[in-house]
Scaffold this active site. Structure first.
Site, short mmCIF file in Angstrom:
data_model
loop_
_atom_site.label_atom_id
_atom_site.label_comp_id
_atom_site.label_asym_id
_atom_site.label_seq_id
_atom_site.Cartn_x
_atom_site.Cartn_y
_atom_site.Cartn_z
N CYS A 25 -13.59 3.68 8.80
CA CYS A 25 -15.01 3.09 8.82
C CYS A 25 -14.89 1.59 8.47
CB CYS A 25 -15.90 3.93 8.19
SG CYS A 25 -17.77 3.25 8.05
N ASP A 75 0.78 -1.29 -0.02
CA ASP A 75 -0.03 0.09 -0.02
C ASP A 75 0.79 1.25 0.05
OD1 ASP A 75 -2.38 1.55 0.08
OD2 ASP A 75 -2.41 1.36 2.30
N CYS A 98 -26.62 -10.20 -2.67
CA CYS A 98 -26.30 -9.38 -1.47
C CYS A 98 -25.72 -8.23 -1.72
CB CYS A 98 -25.14 -10.12 -0.61
SG CYS A 98 -24.89 -9.42 1.04
#
Length: 360
Positions: A249, A142, A199
């Site tokens: 979050c 990352d 879903c």
């Protein structure tokens, strides 16, 4: 050094074993052809969904063409490392935070994953080098223009969920990804199929409706972007939707059915530090910059700096007014920051006090 097909297959199997010894849950190998996503990625950029994350567009084709980023690359070793500090009951615990509790993403409560994964991937590369001699490689976590999820999906570590995170049938999504780009033509693993079906739990739960369509996120609306990547003021219309999420979050992951299979970390680096799994916002809001830097040394949270830390806390304290309007401790904490040298902090504090019916 030239290796025949059998030697390459044996090496790939050995890499799996070494990776497990280093704390990785799974390692798989892919080629580096990402031409199938170049158009979609460019469309995402053209829509402006990356917001202030200019680095997403800064490297041209290198992001989708690893061989241009690291010349000679023909394969990627894609690895995942679980980060849950505990397994049983973690989702229930995350749903019990009080309105004055600082909700910090699970991945950020321990040591900075960049350092953990990079160090261990480097150790893995060195083991390979010790076994076969010098070879071309570069380690990433990352931290560079690498399409981590796309490469991991191609390697068969999982599939991209509708929230755009990687999902595994064996481990949900509560894990980090890292890569080693290599010049060895190791045998590649097969990709797995999609298993999200009809879903839409992640889309439905998103507090700011940042998942604008299946597999498409407008980062400018995402709470993780707003509390981590955004440098300036948080848009006023989005502040009430953030609630007490002060750093990142996890809602889309908490709602995902596949995370009933999420696994606990195999390393202790991601154990909770400083009580960040259940800390009160007024306590964290009172930290001086020196305390912030000292308490969060080695934490990924440190990268946002004290000013944005206070900005986020002010929003959370303002939103606590939904059930704790006018709370004396919260109001006093906010008033203590009214003279902060940062105009941005002061503006968010004034907004928060207004939520509690208090004029600055």
């Amino acid at each position: 050094m030239s290796l025949d097909a059998q030697a390459l297959a044996d090496l790939a199997a050995q890499i799996q074993l070494w990776g497990t010894e280093l704390g990785f849950a799974e390692l798989r190998i892919a080629d580096v052809d990402l031409s199938h996503i170049e158009g979609k990625f460019q469309d995402w950029l053209d829509a402006g969904y990356h917001g202030e994350m200019a680095y997403m567009a800064a490297h041209g084709s290198k992001r989708t063409r690893p061989a241009e980023l690291v010349p000679g690359t023909v394969r990627v070793i894609s690895a995942r490392m679980n980060y849950l500090p505990q397994n049983a009951g973690w989702r229930a615990a995350e749903q019990q935070h009080g309105p004055d509790t600082a909700v910090i993403s699970l991945y950020a409560r321990g040591r900075d994953y960049h350092k953990v994964l990079r160090t261990r991937l480097q150790q893995l590369a060195e083991r390979i080098e010790a076994a076969i001699g010098p070879f071309g490689y570069r380690v990433f976590t990352d931290s560079a223009p690498v399409m981590e999820v796309a490469l991991a999906e191609k390697a068969g570590l999982g599939w991209r969920g509708k929230h755009t995170l990687l999902l595994s049938r064996e481990a949900g999504s509560m894990f980090f990804l890292g890569e080693i780009l290599i010049d060895l033509p190791l045998p590649v693993d097969e990709a797995v199929g999609q298993h999200c079906g009809q879903c839409s739990a992640c889309i439905d739960i998103c507090p700011t409706k940042a998942i604008v369509a299946p597999y498409k996120v407008d980062a400018r609306l995402c709470v993780s972007y707003l509390t981590i990547e955004l440098h300036g003021s948080i848009p006023v219309e989005l502040r009430p939707l953030i609630g007490n999420r002060v750093y990142g979050c996890d809602d889309c992951q908490l709602a995902c059915p596949w995370n009933k299979f999420a696994q606990a970390a195999a390393v202790d680096d991601f154990a909770v530090r400083n009580g960040l799994d259940n800390a009160r916002m007024v306590h964290l809001f009172a930290w001086t910059e020196a305390q912030f830097l000292r308490m969060l040394e080695g934490s990924p949270i440190r990268r946002i700096g004290h000013e944005r830390w206070l900005r986020n806390m002010a929003v959370g304290l303002g939103n606590a007014a939904v059930s704790m309007r006018g709370d004396a401790g919260i109001v006093a904490a906010l008033q203590a920051r009214l003279s902060h040298p940062s105009e941005m902090v002061r503006e968010h504090v004034v907004w928060a006090l207004g939520r509690h019916g208090v004029e600055a």
